[in-house]
Design an enzyme around this catalytic site. Sequence first.
Site, PDB file in Angstrom:
ATOM      1  N   ASN A 140      63.355   6.154  63.413  1.00 14.84           N
ATOM      2  CA  ASN A 140      64.056   7.134  62.593  1.00 14.84           C
ATOM      3  C   ASN A 140      64.002   8.450  63.341  1.00 14.84           C
ATOM      4  O   ASN A 140      62.947   9.075  63.402  1.00 14.84           O
ATOM      5  CB  ASN A 140      63.379   7.272  61.222  1.00 14.84           C
ATOM      6  N   GLY A 146      65.215   9.992  57.748  1.00 13.65           N
ATOM      7  CA  GLY A 146      64.203   9.340  56.928  1.00 13.65           C
ATOM      8  C   GLY A 146      62.820   9.407  57.532  1.00 13.65           C
ATOM      9  O   GLY A 146      61.872   8.831  56.993  1.00 13.65           O
ATOM     10  N   GLN A 149      57.009  11.693  59.795  1.00 11.33           N
ATOM     11  CA  GLN A 149      56.029  12.209  60.764  1.00 11.33           C
ATOM     12  C   GLN A 149      56.758  12.729  61.988  1.00 11.33           C
ATOM     13  O   GLN A 149      57.680  12.076  62.475  1.00 11.33           O
ATOM     14  CB  GLN A 149      55.061  11.090  61.193  1.00 11.33           C
ATOM     15  N   HIS A 153      57.053   7.919  67.001  1.00 10.53           N
ATOM     16  CA  HIS A 153      56.558   6.592  66.622  1.00 10.53           C
ATOM     17  C   HIS A 153      57.724   5.624  66.424  1.00 10.53           C
ATOM     18  O   HIS A 153      58.683   5.939  65.742  1.00 10.53           O
ATOM     19  CB  HIS A 153      55.705   6.666  65.348  1.00 10.53           C
ATOM     20  N   ASN A 260      66.097   4.756  55.420  1.00 13.27           N
ATOM     21  CA  ASN A 260      65.788   4.920  56.847  1.00 13.27           C
ATOM     22  C   ASN A 260      66.525   3.844  57.647  1.00 13.27           C
ATOM     23  O   ASN A 260      67.474   3.233  57.147  1.00 13.27           O
ATOM     24  CB  ASN A 260      64.267   4.949  57.077  1.00 13.27           C
TER      25      ASN A 260
HETATM   26  P1  AMP Z   1      58.443   7.569  59.079  1.00  9.10           P
HETATM   27  O1  AMP Z   1      58.256   7.866  57.622  1.00  9.10           O
HETATM   28  O2  AMP Z   1      59.656   6.790  59.418  1.00  9.10           O
HETATM   29  O3  AMP Z   1      58.298   8.829  59.914  1.00  9.10           O
HETATM   30  O4  AMP Z   1      57.244   6.641  59.500  1.00  9.10           O
HETATM   31  C1  AMP Z   1      55.909   7.091  59.478  1.00  9.10           C
HETATM   32  C2  AMP Z   1      55.052   5.878  59.264  1.00  9.10           C
HETATM   33  O5  AMP Z   1      53.705   6.217  59.493  1.00  9.10           O
HETATM   34  C3  AMP Z   1      55.164   5.334  57.858  1.00  9.10           C
HETATM   35  O6  AMP Z   1      55.373   3.934  57.946  1.00  9.10           O
HETATM   36  C4  AMP Z   1      53.812   5.692  57.259  1.00  9.10           C
HETATM   37  O7  AMP Z   1      53.420   4.759  56.276  1.00  9.10           O
HETATM   38  C5  AMP Z   1      52.922   5.643  58.472  1.00  9.10           C
HETATM   39  N1  AMP Z   1      51.689   6.433  58.369  1.00  9.10           N
HETATM   40  C6  AMP Z   1      51.473   7.596  57.704  1.00  9.10           C
HETATM   41  N2  AMP Z   1      50.188   8.022  57.863  1.00  9.10           N
HETATM   42  C7  AMP Z   1      49.578   7.128  58.689  1.00  9.10           C
HETATM   43  C8  AMP Z   1      48.270   6.990  59.251  1.00  9.10           C
HETATM   44  N3  AMP Z   1      47.298   7.869  58.986  1.00  9.10           N
HETATM   45  N4  AMP Z   1      48.030   5.935  60.073  1.00  9.10           N
HETATM   46  C9  AMP Z   1      48.988   5.014  60.325  1.00  9.10           C
HETATM   47  N5  AMP Z   1      50.231   5.074  59.801  1.00  9.10           N
HETATM   48  C10 AMP Z   1      50.542   6.103  59.012  1.00  9.10           C
END
Ligand code: AMP
Length: 305
Positions: A140, A146, A149, A153, A260
């Site tokens: 994303n 969507g 973070q 990733h 997303n």
């Molecule tokens: P997005 O919302 O597409 O940016 O994806 C972020 C992903 O990171 C989501 O699947 C969250 O559930 C995951 N996430 C958030 N906090 C953590 C964490 N502390 N460790 C591992 N994954 C996380």
Amino acid sequence: MSLNLPESFKELLKSKFESAVDSGSLKFTESHEELVQDGDITFKVRIAPSLAQKPILRQDEQPKSNFNPFLKPEPDLYLAPLGSDYSLVLNKFSIVPYHFLCITKDFKPQSSPLSERDLEATWECLNTAIEGSKILAFYNCGKLSGASQDHKHIQFIPIPESAQLLPDIALTYGLEQSKDAIGQFPARHPNVPFTHFVLPLPKAPVGEDLAMIFSSLLARTLTALRNYNQSKIAFNFAMTKDWMFIAPRTQESYDDIAINSTGMVGMLLVKSEEQFEKIKQLGPLTLTSSVGIPKAEIDEKHEDY
Ligand code: AMP
């Protein structure tokens, strides 16, 4: 490609997932799935009512502003390094078992496009299919896509081997010739009203193949955003061993339904039966189109790729 997963990565993924659920480090949310047909595309809608309930967090679990969970991944969620630049970690808040992420070791922004190395790492992670599944990779890119973070990733979820997502169906409509380096104009599903581009992948691509295919999709995505007067770059990206898909984005959500990359290829997630009813009434393609760009003809004579 020099990026290699550890030998027994699948076993590690399974055992780490189970121990992280048992220890409570990984919060697994129960859900059920419903199918909604729209034309020749079968959308899978996952309904997870407990997502609507605000979690009660302990003091030490309260989210801190600007907290980056990927700079120092939680040990219980950490899986393995991938080459010298990436770490593989379990998704802390999973709805699908074995959902994992490939994160950059150093901070890189989620608004940046995928590099050749990122694409090589993604291809490597597609080798983690567990019994009867294949892997869907997604990215994303940008806030309106969507993403929650900011640290780069790429995400991976197992899907049934037989799954036919929007890009699989788009490819059955065939590819036209293009004047660009790829020589193929990306496939577009004729009845999907939002702008999207799909290209098939060779059986054993090298990094350069993946980068060329991504560039071809990205160039058209950037053109679509520019022609639609979007100043913020946001798009959804998805990939299997068969294809790469991109769709530009203009909105984060529609009527509180967040969408997303998985939603744009045919797998939606909602927090309530009410939201599910809304999707059925509206139609999944109308929903996904409302957060993308209306499909326009692209005249290759006037664009340079
Ligand atoms: P997005 O919302 O597409 O940016 O994806 C972020 C992903 O990171 C989501 O699947 C969250 O559930 C995951 N996430 C958030 N906090 C953590 C964490 N502390 N460790 C591992 N994954 C996380």
